[in-house]
Motif scaffolding. Structure first.
Motif, mmCIF file in Angstrom:
data_model
loop_
_atom_site.group_PDB
_atom_site.id
_atom_site.type_symbol
_atom_site.label_atom_id
_atom_site.label_comp_id
_atom_site.label_asym_id
_atom_site.label_seq_id
_atom_site.Cartn_x
_atom_site.Cartn_y
_atom_site.Cartn_z
ATOM 1 N N ASP A 40 0.865 -1.182 0.000
ATOM 2 C CA ASP A 40 0.000 0.000 0.000
ATOM 3 C C ASP A 40 0.907 1.239 0.000
ATOM 4 O O ASP A 40 1.578 1.535 0.993
ATOM 5 C CB ASP A 40 -0.889 -0.024 1.254
ATOM 6 C CG ASP A 40 -1.857 1.142 1.326
ATOM 7 O OD1 ASP A 40 -1.545 2.221 0.783
ATOM 8 O OD2 ASP A 40 -2.922 1.002 1.958
ATOM 9 N N LEU A 41 0.933 1.980 -1.125
ATOM 10 C CA LEU A 41 1.862 3.104 -1.261
ATOM 11 C C LEU A 41 1.561 4.221 -0.279
ATOM 12 O O LEU A 41 2.472 4.881 0.223
ATOM 13 C CB LEU A 41 1.824 3.634 -2.698
ATOM 14 C CG LEU A 41 2.464 2.732 -3.754
ATOM 15 C CD1 LEU A 41 2.356 3.369 -5.133
ATOM 16 C CD2 LEU A 41 3.922 2.456 -3.419
ATOM 17 N N HIS A 42 0.279 4.472 -0.015
ATOM 18 C CA HIS A 42 -0.077 5.526 0.947
ATOM 19 C C HIS A 42 0.493 5.184 2.327
ATOM 20 O O HIS A 42 1.052 6.037 3.012
ATOM 21 C CB HIS A 42 -1.595 5.685 1.016
ATOM 22 C CG HIS A 42 -2.049 6.700 2.021
ATOM 23 N ND1 HIS A 42 -1.952 8.051 1.818
ATOM 24 C CD2 HIS A 42 -2.594 6.548 3.268
ATOM 25 C CE1 HIS A 42 -2.403 8.695 2.872
ATOM 26 N NE2 HIS A 42 -2.810 7.804 3.763
ATOM 27 N N TRP A 43 0.360 3.929 2.717
ATOM 28 C CA TRP A 43 0.877 3.474 4.009
ATOM 29 C C TRP A 43 2.401 3.575 4.050
ATOM 30 O O TRP A 43 2.977 4.119 4.986
ATOM 31 C CB TRP A 43 0.427 2.031 4.239
ATOM 32 C CG TRP A 43 0.802 1.447 5.565
ATOM 33 C CD1 TRP A 43 1.960 0.799 5.874
ATOM 34 C CD2 TRP A 43 0.033 1.462 6.761
ATOM 35 N NE1 TRP A 43 1.959 0.400 7.185
ATOM 36 C CE2 TRP A 43 0.780 0.796 7.757
ATOM 37 C CE3 TRP A 43 -1.221 1.968 7.099
ATOM 38 C CZ2 TRP A 43 0.328 0.616 9.055
ATOM 39 C CZ3 TRP A 43 -1.685 1.783 8.390
ATOM 40 C CH2 TRP A 43 -0.926 1.123 9.350
ATOM 41 N N ARG A 44 3.068 3.048 2.999
ATOM 42 C CA ARG A 44 4.526 3.036 2.964
ATOM 43 C C ARG A 44 5.087 4.448 2.944
ATOM 44 O O ARG A 44 6.036 4.779 3.671
ATOM 45 C CB ARG A 44 5.017 2.250 1.753
ATOM 46 C CG ARG A 44 6.482 2.456 1.387
ATOM 47 C CD ARG A 44 7.442 1.892 2.423
ATOM 48 N NE ARG A 44 7.489 0.450 2.361
ATOM 49 C CZ ARG A 44 8.256 -0.243 1.526
ATOM 50 N NH1 ARG A 44 9.061 0.387 0.677
ATOM 51 N NH2 ARG A 44 8.252 -1.561 1.550
#
Length: 815
Positions: A486-490
């Protein structure tokens, strides 16, 4: 009683617990403790607590005070330990479990009172929450709860010298006592027999567990006279009484009130290999104290010592030791200081270079001893071999992989269907596992037949485990898969992790290089870390820290990372933190500005490529978590923007309610506070006038019962203070009187009873009377024989309650 090194049984452990408590211990509780201790230690180990290990991989054990075999026959190795910081490691492990389970901590809140339903605690009421004072801004907050558990420590600070924390002043006990709840075992305290003379700084009991012995002025090992079997491993109370009796008999060192703890005979190998803790425990704050030929026991008092390292080390009730010169290559003793910042600052300033070199060397030795920091490799993971968990997350957020294993419970599975929860092990993964304070990645794993939602990623025994559930189709072992983070999380976690490094470097620049990170939490939403500092950080300093941090963000500096040898990294100036584990190869994360290194730390986490990607760093709060340890919390990027917009909106709303502009809010509040103070004084004056008038009228209408007067009345009073004033005036005017008053104060009945001394001497008890009066109105209360008050909920029952009060008053005065 694991029995890993010597024969041991829980029954022996129970016996030691009961006997060590002078047979005052609750023996049922002691049985539960001893029976369940074994499984609890194993459970802590599975949670990740880094216990020391034996050469064959089992949890190591050592002797400790009061631990015996065969019901007191001889000492036994029972105490499991994690180097010289067992308590700290337990705290960190359980805290991490709480964070994982979503437990929310309210730091810097001071509980000032308990909330009850159905009456006070002494009247059968139920605890329904607490009232807490938020130290940051002085606001009072109400926390409602189905149950309340207090774990506030005792009140050891009532003693002049103690190893107890400064906050242990009995507030928790006072909270329940004020509400009429019984307290028990008030005579029991936690204490330690060996602390530094005059300071109360604790020297851990484990030093005696490894062979340290207590000596009196004659050099005699006096514990052999008091406890011939256990000697220096006797229980704490016996050790303390023996020290006291030696001092009382004039056998203290030099005739003074201390003795020595001698460890000269242990030698370098035992001290280094076992981590014998000459440690000032408590809330650790990682300061090193090194001395050339003497150690301060008080700011004005120095102790002479011998002059050969390891051959003249005696630490105990009066600490002394020999240390190498600042340029010596001999090892230092590394100590954790609970307090005494004046001494620490003086010493560290003199020996700064040697101190940091020695500290890093000591940590390297601890790491060599502790290859267990991630816990034992799971037997299930061992079955998978080594061809799995190839981590590519530093450079990729998506990777092709194979499903190497499906774990459900403690067994391997071949198939997962929709809705089932499990753990997946992949051949290759871009998912970062929780570590170094950073939470694990989230995302999804897609196979030809299904989709697995990854809700957490953990490192377990050398494998990277993806925890989650099937949200579509089914997942089979050995399938090909695409793993996507998950790019938003990372990206949120990466921003906050780099922000942590920048803030840490800024703190060291502004406050000094004694600042060292002591643990962190990095999530996509916020960052938090503890750091060593002896005092509250001034607001101006925090502003300077934030300005410096954001200056580095605006300069858009490159964030570089490289792999190198541990020793080379340390020699190059990279920081390594307490509690972290490093192998021979380490990853260094650096932020440089031109040729200057602003930040360099050993770190395995994920980071942004340039500081400009962080956007903005905003410090939310900074406060104390322990003696010599502070905590800072901050937000970055969009979270910082949202926080500042929320604060701005709150300021605009406040200004609107105050009918002023945001720039004039402070002046408006000052004016309102002045007006409130004027009105308060006016109200107090009116209350005194009201009380005088009420007392005058009630005295005139007092009912005579023999030679005493009885006043039972409902009055218009603004507060309990007015009721007390009226009662005091009536007692003074009538000389011999029983007064029972009631009032409706802000919609709730309030009752008060007061009796003059002559009536109290006759057996009249205001507390007993007012309790019965309040119960007639559905409430409760009580107090002293001469003055008592109570409350209730239903104002419509005030008259009935007063009727009961009159009946009881007549009965009391006629008796």
């Amino acid at each position: 009683a694991l029995g890993n090194l010597e024969e041991d049984h829980w029954e022996w452990h129970m016996f030691d617990t009961v006997k060590g408590g002078d047979y005052l211990v609750d023996q049922d509780a002691a049985e539960v403790l001893a029976r369940e201790a074994i499984e609890t230690v194993i459970e802590l180990e599975h949670m990740g607590l880094p216990f020391n290990r034996t050469p064959d991989g089992r949890i190591d054990q050592r002797r400790f005070g009061g631990h015996t075999r065969n019901f007191g026959e001889a000492p036994v190795r029972r105490s499991c330990y994690a180097a010289d910081r067992t308590g700290h490691m337990i705290l960190q492990t359980l805290y991490q479990q709480c964070i994982k389970l979503g437990v929310r901590f309210y730091d810097e809140y001071h509980v000032v009172d308990l909330l009850f339903e159905g009456g006070d605690g002494g009247d059968g009421g139920r605890a329904a929450g607490v009232v807490a004072y938020r130290i940051a801004d002085g606001e009072l907050h109400t926390f409602r709860a189905k149950a309340v558990m207090l774990a506030t420590g005792g009140f050891g600070r009532m003693y002049r010298v103690t190893s107890n924390a400064w906050s242990l002043t009995g507030d928790g006990v006072a909270l329940v006592y004020r509400h009429g709840i019984p307290v028990e075992d008030m005579e029991f305290y936690q204490f330690h027999p060996t602390g530094i003379y005059k300071l109360g700084i604790l020297l851990s009991e484990a030093a005696r567990g490894e062979g340290g012995v207590l000596l009196n002025d004659a050099g005699e090992r006096f514990m052999e006279r008091y406890a011939p079997t256990l000697k220096d491993l006797a229980p704490r109370d016996l050790i303390s009484r023996a020290i006291y009796q030696e001092i009382r008999a004039g056998r203290g060192i030099g005739g003074r009130d201390y003795v020595h703890l001698d460890v000269r005979h242990l030698g370098r190998e035992v001290i280094e290999a076992k981590g014998v803790p000459f440690i000032f425990t408590g809330h650790p704050s990682m300061f090193g104290i090194m001395f050339t030929d003497r150690i301060p026991t008080e700011y004005r008092d120095w102790a002479n010592t011998d002059h050969e390292l390891y051959d003249a080390i005696a630490v105990g009730m009066h600490a002394r030791g020999a240390m190498p010169e600042p340029d010596s290559r001999e090892p230092w003793f590394i100590c954790e200081a609970h307090s005494r910042g004046d001494i620490v600052d003086r010493v560290v300033s003199i020996f700064a270079d040697s101190f940091h070199a020695a500290l890093e060397a000591q940590r390297a030795r601890a790491r060599q001893q502790g290859a267990f920091l991630k816990g034992e490799v799971s037997p299930i993971i061992q079955q998978l071999g080594d061809d799995h968990s190839n981590f590519v997350g530093y450079t990729h957020t998506e990777a092709d992989a194979a499903v190497v294993a499906i774990l459900r419970g403690n067994a391997l599975a071949d198939l997962l269907t929709e809705g089932q929860e499990a753990e997946l092990v992949l051949s290759t993964t871009p998912f970062y596992p929780e570590g170094g304070g950073q939470v694990g990645d989230r995302g999804n794993i897609v196979t030809p037949t299904g989709v697995f939602l990854v809700e957490d990623t953990q490192a377990s025994g050398g494998a990277i485990v993806h925890r989650g559930r099937v949200v579509e189709g089914e997942i089979r072992a050995s399938q090909r898969a695409t793993a996507t983070v998950d790019l938003h999380w990372r990206r949120g976690a990466a921003r906050n992790h780099t922000g942590t490094h920048i803030l840490h470097a800024a703190l060291r620049t502004v406050l000094g290089t004694h600042v060292r990170q002591q643990g962190s939490l990095v999530t996509p939403d916020r960052l938090r870390f503890d750091f060593t500092h002896l005092e509250q950080t001034p607001r101006e300093a925090l502003t300077e820290v934030q300005q410096l941090a954001n200056e580095k963000v605006r300069h858009d500096l490159e964030v570089q990372w490289r792999t190198t040898g541990y020793r080379q990294a340390i020699e190059a100036g990279a920081l390594a933190f307490f509690g972290d584990k490093y192998g021979s190869e380490v990853r260094v994360v650096e932020i440089r500005e031109n040729s200057h290194v602003f930040s360099a730390e050993l770190c395995g986490g994920t980071h942004v490529h340039h500081t400009g990607q962080i956007g903005f760093i905003h410090i939310i709060r900074e406060g104390a978590v322990a003696a010599g340890t502070r905590r800072i919390e901050a937000v970055t990027g969009r979270a910082a923007e949202a926080y500042l917009l929320e604060q701005q909106d709150r300021l605009l709303r406040i200004a609107e309610r105050l009918n002023t502009s945001p720039a004039e809010v402070e002046d408006r509040i000052d004016a309102l506070q002045s007006e409130l103070e004027r009105l308060r004084k006016q109200a107090e004056q009116l209350a005194r006038v009201q009380a005088a008038a009420l007392a005058e009228g009630l005295a005139a209408g007092a009912e005579r019962v023999g030679e005493a007067a009885l006043v039972v009345a409902r009055v218009d009073a603004l507060s309990q203070d007015v009721l007390r004033d009226v009662a005091d005036r009536l007692r003074g005017r009538l000389k011999s009187a029983l007064v029972i008053l009631a009032a409706d104060i802000e919609g709730r009945p309030a009752f008060l009873a007061a009796a003059t001394p002559d009536l109290v001497a006759r057996g009249v008890h205001a507390g007993t009377i007012i309790r019965a009066v309040a119960q007639a109105a559905g409430g409760g209360g009580g107090g002293r024989p001469d003055l008592a008050q109570a409350g209730a909920k239903d104002p419509s029952r005030i008259d009935a309650a007063l009727a009961e009060g009159r009946r009881l008053g007549l009965e009391a005065l006629s008796g």
